[in-house]
Design a protein around this motif. Sequence first.
Motif, PDB file in Angstrom:
ATOM      1  N   THR B 104      12.707 -31.135 -11.414  1.00 54.17           N
ATOM      2  CA  THR B 104      12.284 -30.042 -10.530  1.00 54.17           C
ATOM      3  C   THR B 104      12.178 -28.722 -11.294  1.00 54.17           C
ATOM      4  OG1 THR B 104      13.382 -31.185  -8.735  1.00 54.17           O
ATOM      5  CG2 THR B 104      12.720 -28.936  -8.312  1.00 54.17           C
ATOM      6  N   HIS B 108       8.615 -26.297 -11.901  1.00 51.16           N
ATOM      7  CA  HIS B 108       8.435 -24.936 -11.398  1.00 51.16           C
ATOM      8  C   HIS B 108       8.736 -23.848 -12.409  1.00 51.16           C
ATOM      9  CE1 HIS B 108       7.699 -26.431  -7.385  1.00 51.16           C
ATOM     10  NE2 HIS B 108       8.748 -27.208  -7.500  1.00 51.16           N
TER      11      HIS B 108
ATOM     12  N   VAL C  55       5.143 -31.126  -3.146  1.00 53.65           N
ATOM     13  CA  VAL C  55       5.857 -31.133  -4.424  1.00 53.65           C
ATOM     14  C   VAL C  55       7.322 -30.770  -4.199  1.00 53.65           C
ATOM     15  CG1 VAL C  55       6.023 -29.971  -6.655  1.00 53.65           C
ATOM     16  CG2 VAL C  55       3.767 -30.524  -5.701  1.00 53.65           C
ATOM     17  N   PRO C  56       8.266 -31.520  -4.770  1.00 54.43           N
ATOM     18  CA  PRO C  56       9.679 -31.179  -4.571  1.00 54.43           C
ATOM     19  C   PRO C  56      10.013 -29.807  -5.140  1.00 54.43           C
ATOM     20  CG  PRO C  56       9.471 -33.404  -5.448  1.00 54.43           C
ATOM     21  CD  PRO C  56       8.116 -32.782  -5.524  1.00 54.43           C
ATOM     22  N   ARG C  57      10.795 -29.070  -4.394  1.00 50.35           N
ATOM     23  CA  ARG C  57      11.197 -27.735  -4.812  1.00 50.35           C
ATOM     24  C   ARG C  57      12.574 -27.430  -4.253  1.00 50.35           C
ATOM     25  NH1 ARG C  57       8.867 -22.712  -7.019  1.00 50.35           N
ATOM     26  NH2 ARG C  57      10.537 -21.273  -6.473  1.00 50.35           N
ATOM     27  N   LEU C  58      13.381 -26.677  -5.019  1.00 50.22           N
ATOM     28  CA  LEU C  58      14.710 -26.300  -4.557  1.00 50.22           C
ATOM     29  C   LEU C  58      14.570 -25.143  -3.574  1.00 50.22           C
ATOM     30  CD1 LEU C  58      16.453 -26.426  -8.054  1.00 50.22           C
ATOM     31  CD2 LEU C  58      16.657 -28.093  -6.214  1.00 50.22           C
ATOM     32  N   VAL C  75      13.363 -33.500   5.147  1.00 53.41           N
ATOM     33  CA  VAL C  75      13.613 -34.929   5.341  1.00 53.41           C
ATOM     34  C   VAL C  75      13.303 -35.357   6.778  1.00 53.41           C
ATOM     35  CG1 VAL C  75      16.077 -34.810   5.990  1.00 53.41           C
ATOM     36  CG2 VAL C  75      15.212 -36.776   4.696  1.00 53.41           C
ATOM     37  N   ILE C 107      16.411 -37.999  -1.417  1.00 54.03           N
ATOM     38  CA  ILE C 107      15.235 -38.621  -0.787  1.00 54.03           C
ATOM     39  C   ILE C 107      13.984 -37.787  -1.085  1.00 54.03           C
ATOM     40  CG2 ILE C 107      14.174 -39.230   1.414  1.00 54.03           C
ATOM     41  CD1 ILE C 107      16.386 -41.085   1.073  1.00 54.03           C
ATOM     42  N   ALA C 132      14.588 -39.517 -13.330  1.00 53.10           N
ATOM     43  CA  ALA C 132      13.903 -38.938 -12.165  1.00 53.10           C
ATOM     44  C   ALA C 132      14.885 -38.253 -11.221  1.00 53.10           C
ATOM     45  CB  ALA C 132      13.125 -40.022 -11.421  1.00 53.10           C
TER      46      ALA C 132
END
Lengths: 780, 289, 163
Positions: B104, B108, C55-58, C75, C107, C132
């Motif tokens: 991640t 970014h 897109v995964p993001r914090l 989720v 997830i 991953a």
Amino acid sequence: MVQAENPRHIGARVLRFEDDRLLSGAARYLDDIVRPNMLHLSLVRAQVAHATILGIDSSGLEDIGFPTQVFTAEDLGGLAIKAHQDYPQMQYSEQPVLASGKMRFVGEPVVAVLADDPYKAEDAAELVFVDYDPLPVVGTMDQAQDPSLPTLFDGWKSNVIVEREMKGGDLDKARAEAAHVIRRTYSTQRQAGVPMECRGVVAEYNPSDRVLTVWSSTQFPHIVRTCLSEVLGWPESRLRVIAPDVGGGFGVKGQVYVEEVLVAWLAVKTGRPVKWVEDRREHLMASIHARDHLHVLEAYVSADGRLLGLTADVTVDNGAYSTYPFSSAGEPGMVGKVLPGPYDFQAYHAVYRAVATNKCSIGTYRGVARPSAVFSQERLMDDIAEELGLDPIEFRLKNIIRKFPYKNVLGFSYDEGSYAESLEKMRDLLAADRAEAEASKNSKTRRVGVGIACFIEQTAHGTPDFIRRRVPIETGYIAARVEMEPDGQAIVDLGMQNHGQGLETTMAQVAADALGIEPKDVFVRHGDTLMTPYSVGTWGSRGAALGGGAVHTAATQLADKLRAIAAHLLQAKAEDIVLGGGKASLKTDAGRFVEIRRLARIALRNADQMPEGMVPGLEASFSQDGPADGTYSNAVHAAVVEIDVPTGKMKLRRFVVVEDCGVVLNPMIADGQVRGGVVQGIGSAMLEHFVYDAECQPLTTSFADYLMPQAPEIPSIEVHHIVTPTPLTPLGAKGMGEGGAIGPAAAIANAVSDALDVQVTSTPLNGNAIWKLSAGLRDA
Amino acid sequence: MRPASFEYHKAADIEDAVRLLAEFGDEGRPIAGGQSLVPMMNLRLARPGHLVDINALALDKIEFDGGVMRVGALVRHERYAGDPRIAEHFPALLDAVHWIGHPTIRRHGSIGGSLSHADPTAELPAAAVLYDATMIVRSLEGERRIAAADFFESAYVTALQPGDLLVAVEFPIPPANSTGSFMEIGERRGDFAIASVGAAIEFEGGVITKAAIVCCGADLVAIRAPDIEAFLIGKPLAAPPAKEAGAMFAAEVEPSSDHVAGAEYKTALIGELTQRAVEAACARALERK
Amino acid sequence: MTNITLEVNGTTKVLEVEPRRLLADVLRHEFGFSGVHIGCAHGACGCCTVHIDGVPRLSCLTFAVQCEGKAIQTVEGLGGPNAEHALQQAFKSEHGLQCGYCTPGFIMTLAPFVGEMAAQKRMPDEDEIREAMSGNVCRCTGYHGIVAAVRKAIGDQLAEGGK
């Protein structure tokens, strides 16, 4: 032992009922609890480790532009948590709910600041200043035993909080007969527990029923309730404590904290609900820490390699306060108790102490002192084997206990286990790795090592064990109430709290077997003192053994009533009726049956169809105490490591567990507990170190500095089970929630010792440590 | 752990961004991926009064042009792995990026953000120093070019002034006969390095003709090793004095100890990683011929 | 205070927020998606991972005001109230969760990975799977069940694709 009649669900790999709500995001953790008109608490915490408080200045809030409220120790009038061990050897202290007069560790709560949202509360807290006069810092075990430094508490003779001893047998005889005396000093580092969800508390006083409700991310709501009641002077009948979904506990959430008392007090004082959500920096600095031990062991060994006796001197760096309910005596006392381990010798003397320092307090984190004790015990066993020129596994097999029940040197009785069997099985599993390790001795740059740890774990200890301790936890029983509804569905109200162990599933399996219904027809409730029977909560590896035992016994009482009604309807004897698959049928003729839900309806509604003299109702409770000395699980852990000598980089290639926890309720869940514990143990062994500088300023206050294992560092963990049921618990189950965390430090250290041909005496075994240990190889 | 208050401005283009940054002076900070800045803000270690969001700026190209690879400041870390030109010309950069954080963060985080943040052990600053990159900086006053050697002043301190915006990084493209390698040791996969060493070499007729060595962990910034670079010139690819180069470097550096790694360990790592980086670079060079 | 329009799990809301409000907090409180969990608030644990434009993001390192015009998914939106996404069901069958706190973050991080592997029609090796998830911390499972769940989800999709 009473075994479940037809165990069909116990032992099965039933998928967890709690999963769907956890996976979908529907679970409600503490920060999901929102009450109308709620205030948010931000704490001003001590920024130095030891100081006299001169004054608190909140004048900066006058112009802040939004409403705030501020409270200090003065407002709280001496509220404090007391966790004292009632023996003369322990010096008395209390932890004030807000620091009073003195600050004793960086992170100690000093001022409570309230605002309408958490961002504002943090803004406000920044503008409150604590004026203080620094005091000399007591920062190490040595400083804690230095008479020239001040004591942490007025009236103390020294900073040794408590020092006691345990002994048994004839050590003079052991010394006299010994051909070898091996003396070693071992240490394990301070660490934090780190559940992924931080702590949190919400409290609300409802004047319409005069009930004070406290939600807390806790493992033992009843214990919290009793402590709050005592500290606040609030009747327990009007105090409701609720543990919602809890994001990991590991014992960290098995203490009662000053923040819990504070939030409850603030809710009453302000007349509004109050919420506090811990942040990660606070968690690392000011929840509890663990391990931080120094052990000096001396073993007496016969010429032919038999362990004759052992002495130990144990010091725990306790930090500033005695935590509730296990007290500062708990951690060192546990080492003293468990060092004899699974080996057959009968002379022993341990002196153990907890010393006070200006650090966060030590509490009960998974394994509770045993990871450190087993580290020392098993490093010592390898060191002895090395000195005598014996194979480490053969040496252990020579000394392992084989006959049960075994009364150990301190008088504890070990029930049946597979100690030797598990060692032998592990020996077979490691054959190829040991050969590779041996072959790698030809290389100076790449070494492979294999190490094992063999240990037992006392689990599900009963009341006598707690009484001996004389601390605020006097018992260890688990209670459950089982009821059945007119539709045949069952409810289990469990005195334990579920935070990952799958109790909503395993306890349903137990109840389902006793009642003859499906696990999906059992609703397990927990966490709320309003609806669950008084009980000690979830800790100390007692869920399967005692929780399962309580559920089984209570459900069996219900089952007996169902059988009696069925017998009446089928005109048979109750002992001829068997429950299963939702039916009560004749053992001799399955075609003659009554549906269980019809029996339930009769017991609750159609009372005219009950047998003569039977009273309506379908509910039973039971409190299951543990066996006096608990029940002992056993395990062997093995680590295979590969070390790149020039860089100190160590790869953990393989980790194997052979373990025996008696009857397993759900193998999927049991394996998950083992693996999770193992990875925490690997963290303890290699990575996790909570560091203070010389002024007791914490250096590792975020995840950038406090390092935990992530997936790439961890191999696939192999788990093998042996099943030795215990006669001491209703289901034959022993405890197993902590074992995974107990062995890895010892196994990995022994593997490093094997790889590098050096003695390993401390953890963590990070890159720097491995590099230092391999100095001999690099220079050669 | 929530940030102090700030005002938020979304810049439409470079001119807009530098105008805003000039207006806010030392109270203004640009934000791209936020992977380094926002943790500091949440911890209240950084408290800019104004954030200028630059994610809409057209700064996300990697261009090979006129002997230079120009990397826009908004190029995210995950981009390099998919570009064969980078594998060919800047293998040490590719190696270095492999060690950055986790998926991640790689998705970014931006090169502009990483270089501006200037963590002493970060991989992209090390690569910039190794390859003698030039930072292209824009402000209201116009464009400035700052050599990597001058850009990193100390831990978390760069030559950037209030009002500056790093818009691109130019890496001179090495000649065809060149390669490199980057080695790192940290506690876990994506952690900050305890020590790292990168080597970039040019070669001809089986010998090293030019060498660059960079190291993180010895100082508050990534450092070069000119005397070791000189030492390597003329040495054979098939038998480089890598161990000696490592020993030389180790003898020069004076890292400081921290709670994870002592000075002795870091020194030893620097020596060992220098040896491995040089060996790996030479091995790659031999493969190319 | 700033006015923004946010689209989350297909629902659009107009909100007035301070610029400093973390996306994680806005998702949890203004939108009520309590499946977004905060584990550290400094980007080091992955619990708060959501999807922004797929897109995964914090979400603890993202300000809500930065997300105008983007499609956000948590989720809850991925698999609905019955956790019907293949990866969620694989977590259940392979015991990839215990306390559940880190689970939504895993997830959301891994669902795209599973999709990519299925699209590439290949089963990644163990190192690649662990890589991953290298930005997500779990304290309960030891990662074993999570690795198994990823394999199961990819395997099921490869098998289906083969038909």
